[in-house]
Enzyme design. Structure first.
Site, PDB file in Angstrom:
ATOM      1  N   HIS A   1       9.472  -0.384   9.205  1.00 35.41           N
ATOM      2  CA  HIS A   1       8.566  -1.550   9.228  1.00 35.41           C
ATOM      3  C   HIS A   1       8.691  -2.413   7.968  1.00 35.41           C
ATOM      4  CE1 HIS A   1       6.556   0.327  12.638  1.00 35.41           C
ATOM      5  NE2 HIS A   1       6.293   1.404  11.920  1.00 35.41           N
TER       6      HIS A   1
ATOM      7  N   ASP B   1       0.849  -1.197   0.000  1.00 29.53           N
ATOM      8  CA  ASP B   1       0.000   0.000   0.000  1.00 29.53           C
ATOM      9  C   ASP B   1       0.889   1.254   0.000  1.00 29.53           C
ATOM     10  OD1 ASP B   1       0.966  -0.551   2.585  1.00 29.53           O
ATOM     11  OD2 ASP B   1      -0.757   0.348   3.588  1.00 29.53           O
TER      12      ASP B   1
HETATM   13  C1  BDR Z   1       2.584  -0.593   8.673  1.00 30.94           C
HETATM   14  O1  BDR Z   1       1.528   0.358   8.468  1.00 30.94           O
HETATM   15  C2  BDR Z   1       1.823   1.211   7.384  1.00 30.94           C
HETATM   16  O2  BDR Z   1       1.623   2.544   7.741  1.00 30.94           O
HETATM   17  C3  BDR Z   1       3.264   0.963   7.013  1.00 30.94           C
HETATM   18  O3  BDR Z   1       3.459   1.094   5.624  1.00 30.94           O
HETATM   19  C4  BDR Z   1       3.531  -0.444   7.494  1.00 30.94           C
HETATM   20  O4  BDR Z   1       3.241  -1.394   6.516  1.00 30.94           O
HETATM   21  C5  BDR Z   1       3.216  -0.378  10.028  1.00 30.94           C
HETATM   22  O5  BDR Z   1       2.288  -0.546  11.055  1.00 30.94           O
HETATM   23 CA    CA Z   2       2.868  -0.753   4.177  1.00 27.72          CA
END
Ligand code: BDR
Ligand code: CA
Length: 314
Positions: free
Chosen positions: A242, A11
């Site tokens: 992340h 995303d």
């Molecule tokens: C996840 O949430 C999204 O905002 C980031 O892209 C990541 O995949 C972290 O909690």
């Molecule tokens: Ca993400």
């Protein structure tokens, strides 16, 4: 031949962009496609971003398949604009891509690729798990045909980030996540337990500015938006890695400590989206009965992974 042939379900998203570029810059990884989901933006927008990112990297030969606009059993209302910008790319408002998504849906693309290459393809979802759950619903045999599923999502032994209980990707499609963690396939969970220990400092991030690579220049343009958020909200002079940490698991698994746990996703209460782990000792508790073991990342050499990510991106 690369060690890992992968599909990233994404995303994009600022840290998603880092993850995609990390994959493209890693000889251990062959990226065979991107599939898109809602999360950091609505799916129409994240598809545009996926196409743009590949264009910036000079890799528009890689197909993009657009995914579901909504979770399988709930409603998606709130894109992560506060973290990633209204365009999910740090409000850079880039021109539209010149390429288009393929005709197949994300779930159809995943099913076709996995069934055509048994035990070769690794799925790396770094957004809500809707497309992965839909692929399982269309063709349950992908569970036996996939090589591995490596997920950015969840929080086994630490608090959440979107709520005190839940991590954002799991929270955005709780029912899909519970299906994915409950299927009989090899799943590794790369959750906040390790991604919040993997930080790229502002000093490290400054290195993007001097890079001649178009991808590094793009990151240099979008990351300040995310850095402002973590400075203000997390009181951190750096960003959590992340999504790129999830890709780095494929390259350096020895930097991660893992435990085999049963995972259920809470769907009923104000803790909706919490990934509850059960160890062997409490596997007989009703809600965890007959669940497969998940390979859960519980600790990490965060400094090593952050250095590795920087090295591949600059
Ligand atoms: C996840 O949430 C999204 O905002 C980031 O892209 C990541 O995949 C972290 O909690
Ligand atoms: Ca993400």
């Amino acid at each position: 031949m690369a060690q890992h042939r992968i599909i990233i379900d994404t995303d994009p998203g600022i840290d998603d962009a880092m993850a995609i570029f990390f994959a493209l810059n890693s000889p251990e990884i062959e990226l065979i496609g991107l599939t898109t989901t809602f999360g950091n933006g609505h799916t129409d927008l994240t598809t545009i971003n996926a196409l743009r990112l590949l264009e910036i990297a000079g890799r528009s030969d890689i197909p993009v398949a657009q995914g579901a606009p909504q979770p399988i059993a709930s409603a998606f209302e709130e894109p992560g604009a506060v973290v990633h910008g209204d365009d999910a790319q740090g409000n850079l408002n880039l021109p539209l891509p010149t390429t288009q998504a393929i005709q197949q849906s994300a779930a159809e693309f995943i099913v076709e690729q996995v069934m055509n290459a048994p035990r070769e393809i690794t799925l790396v979802p770094i957004g809500p798990l809707t497309n992965i759950a839909m692929a399982l619903q269309i063709e349950p045999r992908i569970a036996q045909a996939v090589r591995e599923v490596v997920i950015m999502g969840g929080n086994a032994l630490c608090p959440g980030n979107i709520t005190p209980a839940a991590e954002a990707n799991i929270f955005h499609d709780v029912e899909a996540a519970d299906l994915v963690f409950g299927a009989e396939w090899p799943v590794t969970m790369v959750g906040l337990d390790v991604t919040q220990k993997t930080i790229m400092t502002a000093a490290q991030l400054a290195q993007f500015e001097g890079s001649a690579k178009a991808t590094a220049q793009h990151l240099n343009g979008i990351i300040p938006f995310y850095l402002n958020f973590t400075r203000e909200v997390n009181k951190l002079d750096g960003i959590f890695l992340h999504d790129p940490t999830t890709l780095a698991y494929l390259v350096a698994p020895d930097a991660f400590k893992t435990e085999k746990l049963y995972i259920r996703v809470e769907s009923e209460s104000f803790s909706r989206g919490k990934t509850w782990p059960a160890s062997f000792m409490n596997k007989w508790s009703t809600a965890w009965l007959n669940r497969p073991l998940v390979n859960v990342c519980v600790d990490i050499d965060g400094a090593r992974i952050s250095d590795l990510i920087l090295e591949r991106l600059v």
